[in-house]
Design a protein around this motif. Structure first.
Motif, PDB file in Angstrom:
ATOM      1  N   VAL A 183     -10.205   0.909   4.080  1.00 25.93           N
ATOM      2  CA  VAL A 183     -10.180  -0.139   3.048  1.00 25.93           C
ATOM      3  C   VAL A 183     -10.130  -1.482   3.745  1.00 25.93           C
ATOM      4  N   THR A 217      -6.324   8.772  -5.394  1.00 24.57           N
ATOM      5  CA  THR A 217      -6.437   7.909  -4.218  1.00 24.57           C
ATOM      6  C   THR A 217      -7.819   7.275  -4.158  1.00 24.57           C
ATOM      7  N   GLU A 218      -8.843   8.069  -4.407  1.00 18.01           N
ATOM      8  CA  GLU A 218     -10.206   7.537  -4.404  1.00 18.01           C
ATOM      9  C   GLU A 218     -10.356   6.433  -5.452  1.00 18.01           C
ATOM     10  N   VAL A 228       0.906   4.266  -2.745  1.00 21.68           N
ATOM     11  CA  VAL A 228       0.755   5.678  -2.384  1.00 21.68           C
ATOM     12  C   VAL A 228       1.926   6.496  -2.928  1.00 21.68           C
ATOM     13  N   LEU A 280     -12.378   4.470  -2.695  1.00 19.33           N
ATOM     14  CA  LEU A 280     -12.851   5.254  -1.560  1.00 19.33           C
ATOM     15  C   LEU A 280     -13.609   6.491  -2.014  1.00 19.33           C
ATOM     16  N   ARG A 340       0.847  -1.203   0.000  1.00 19.09           N
ATOM     17  CA  ARG A 340       0.000   0.000   0.000  1.00 19.09           C
ATOM     18  C   ARG A 340       0.883   1.255   0.000  1.00 19.09           C
ATOM     19  N   PHE A 375      -8.117   3.136  -4.553  1.00 24.77           N
ATOM     20  CA  PHE A 375      -8.508   2.337  -3.392  1.00 24.77           C
ATOM     21  C   PHE A 375     -10.024   2.182  -3.255  1.00 24.77           C
ATOM     22  N   ILE A 434      -6.212   5.442   4.663  1.00 24.30           N
ATOM     23  CA  ILE A 434      -6.531   4.373   3.710  1.00 24.30           C
ATOM     24  C   ILE A 434      -6.679   3.045   4.438  1.00 24.30           C
TER      25      ILE A 434
END
Length: 80
Positions: free
Chosen positions: A78, A48-49, A7, A54, A3, A52, A74
């Motif tokens: 998640v 990021t959304e 990122v 989100l 992860r 993952f 996160i």
């Protein structure tokens, strides 16, 4: 890919390749240490959304200051 590595890639993409990967550490401030401006921060939010799955609120996005805080957010939103 971990992860954290994912990122790092998102931050590099949002920073248009101007952020050296070795500077992207958990304690690094996204704005002051990594030099992400408001446009890059918005792009990072969207990336990021998407990456993952989100939906991140404006309040949570503004409250996230460091790479470590971003990863913790996160991790807490998640499922494995």
């Amino acid at each position: 890919m971990t992860r954290f590595e994912k990122v790092q890639g998102l931050i590099q993409k949002a920073g248009k390749g101007k952020v050296a990967v070795e500077k992207i550490v958990p304690a690094a401030d996204l704005r002051s240490d990594l030099g992400l401006d408001s446009l890059a921060m918005m792009e990072l939010l969207v990336l990021t959304e998407e990456a993952f799955g989100l939906t991140i609120s404006k309040e949570d996005a503004v409250a996230t200051k460091t790479v470590g805080e971003m990863i913790a957010y996160i991790d807490s939103h998640v499922t494995a």
